[in-house]
Design an enzyme around this catalytic site. Structure first.
Site, PDB file in Angstrom:
ATOM      1  N   TYR A 139       0.813  -1.213   0.000  1.00 37.44           N
ATOM      2  CA  TYR A 139       0.000   0.000   0.000  1.00 37.44           C
ATOM      3  C   TYR A 139       0.849   1.266   0.000  1.00 37.44           C
ATOM      4  CZ  TYR A 139      -4.585  -2.081   0.032  1.00 37.44           C
ATOM      5  OH  TYR A 139      -5.723  -2.745  -0.357  1.00 37.44           O
ATOM      6  N   VAL A 166      -9.850   4.215  -5.228  1.00 34.25           N
ATOM      7  CA  VAL A 166      -9.457   4.672  -3.896  1.00 34.25           C
ATOM      8  C   VAL A 166      -8.435   5.804  -3.956  1.00 34.25           C
ATOM      9  CG1 VAL A 166      -9.955   2.429  -2.865  1.00 34.25           C
ATOM     10  CG2 VAL A 166      -7.641   2.900  -3.698  1.00 34.25           C
ATOM     11  N   HIS A 170     -15.269   2.371  -2.326  1.00 35.32           N
ATOM     12  CA  HIS A 170     -14.291   1.391  -1.863  1.00 35.32           C
ATOM     13  C   HIS A 170     -13.264   2.006  -0.914  1.00 35.32           C
ATOM     14  CE1 HIS A 170     -15.056  -1.597  -5.432  1.00 35.32           C
ATOM     15  NE2 HIS A 170     -16.052  -1.539  -4.566  1.00 35.32           N
ATOM     16  N   CYS A 217      -7.911   2.195  12.344  1.00 31.59           N
ATOM     17  CA  CYS A 217      -7.638   1.093  13.250  1.00 31.59           C
ATOM     18  C   CYS A 217      -8.442  -0.143  12.825  1.00 31.59           C
ATOM     19  CB  CYS A 217      -7.996   1.491  14.677  1.00 31.59           C
ATOM     20  SG  CYS A 217      -7.737   0.156  15.881  1.00 31.59           S
ATOM     21  N   CYS A 267      -2.560   1.701  16.483  1.00 27.19           N
ATOM     22  CA  CYS A 267      -3.550   2.696  16.861  1.00 27.19           C
ATOM     23  C   CYS A 267      -3.120   3.398  18.154  1.00 27.19           C
ATOM     24  CB  CYS A 267      -4.904   2.028  17.054  1.00 27.19           C
ATOM     25  SG  CYS A 267      -6.204   3.165  17.604  1.00 27.19           S
ATOM     26  N   THR A 307     -15.412   0.613 -15.727  1.00 26.53           N
ATOM     27  CA  THR A 307     -15.615  -0.450 -14.742  1.00 26.53           C
ATOM     28  C   THR A 307     -16.082  -1.720 -15.437  1.00 26.53           C
ATOM     29  OG1 THR A 307     -16.899  -1.173 -12.813  1.00 26.53           O
ATOM     30  CG2 THR A 307     -17.951   0.437 -14.276  1.00 26.53           C
ATOM     31  N   ASN A 340     -16.561   2.099 -22.257  1.00 23.68           N
ATOM     32  CA  ASN A 340     -15.651   1.003 -21.938  1.00 23.68           C
ATOM     33  C   ASN A 340     -15.206   0.344 -23.236  1.00 23.68           C
ATOM     34  OD1 ASN A 340     -14.453  -1.470 -20.872  1.00 23.68           O
ATOM     35  ND2 ASN A 340     -15.561  -1.026 -18.987  1.00 23.68           N
TER      36      ASN A 340
END
Length: 257
Positions: free
Chosen positions: A52, A88, A106, A114, A158, A201, A226
């Site tokens: 990530y 995202v 999403h 957390c 956290c 999509t 698309n």
């Protein structure tokens, strides 16, 4: 005119953000679909965080494309507008669309939350583009500053309960966020839309088709943009088999002139 636009990974892909599907999306020969799960995080949270962080860096280096800009232009010319995006990243926002006019169904990759108590920390604008100074962090509350400092390496914990922090996205197998669903439902229930555009999509999730059909239920135009056929294609009133960055500026120009 009321407008609903639904965007997927194909829009961000045209800015250089790999999709989850296909070899281009693989990371260290790992399938991202198998990394973006609660099970993967429970098994190896450090590996998931490494992925990530690299995704965040890639998004920071990407730029909005002509599709993002066209959507923002359309929003300024309609009476009521809502974008629902499966993406995202922050490219829609950087392309000029106000956050109040979009739903990230999403989640947001630049949010950290957390895994137990739900406490959240959102990266500041500077951190999103990779140049937030230490001085800006010193003014943050200790708990937020602590979470951000931990994010630099390893797995953040956290500051409220000590559990592991995770990216603020919806993983495979998790339910959609109820607050975001409510925003979409409220928009759909007020009135039908004159135009619905579904772009980039694969429409493999049932809610995409459901929302598109409900929004256009009283004769509204349903446009699918698309290059490939999708499960939504047979319901569309207009099919545009082109990439989003090429097709959307033209479609929007036709709508607002």
């Amino acid at each position: 005119m009321r407008v609903l636009i639904i965007t997927g990974a194909g829009v961000s892909a045209e800015s250089g953000i790999p999709t989850f599907r296909g070899k281009d999306g693989y990371w260290r020969n790992l399938d991202p679909i198998k990394l973006a799960t609660p099970e993967a995080f429970a098994r190896d949270p450090e590996l998931v965080w490494q992925w990530y962080r690299e995704r965040r860096d890639r998004i920071r280096n990407a730029q909005p494309n002509a599709a993002h800009e066209a959507i923002a232009n359309l929003a300024q010319c309609t009476n009521e507008f809502l974008l629902v995006t499966q993406n995202v990243d922050d490219l829609h926002e950087r392309g000029g669309l106000a956050k109040a006019e979009m739903v990230q169904i999403h989640g947001d990759i630049f949010v950290t939350r957390c895994s137990k108590c739900g406490w959240r920390a959102e990266l500041c604008d500077g951190e999103r583009i990779g140049n937030c100074s230490a001085g800006r962090l010193t003014g943050a509350p200790p708990s937020i500053r602590q979470a951000r400092e931990q994010e630099q390496d390893g797995v953040p914990k956290c500051p409220k309960c000590g559990a592991l922090m995770r990216p603020g996205v919806i993983w495979f197998g998790e339910p959609l966020p109820s607050r975001e669903i409510e925003r979409v439902e409220n928009y759909l229930q007020r009135d039908p839309c004159g135009v619905v555009i579904v772009v980039g999509t694969t429409a493999t999730f049932g809610y995409i088709i459901d929302w598109a059909l409900r929004a256009s239920r009283r004769g509204g135009e349903l446009i699918e943009v698309n290059p490939e056929e999708t499960p939504l294609s047979r319901f569309a009133t207009r099919l545009v088999r082109e990439p989003a960055a090429r097709a959307l500026p033209r479609i929007v120009d036709q709508m607002i002139t």
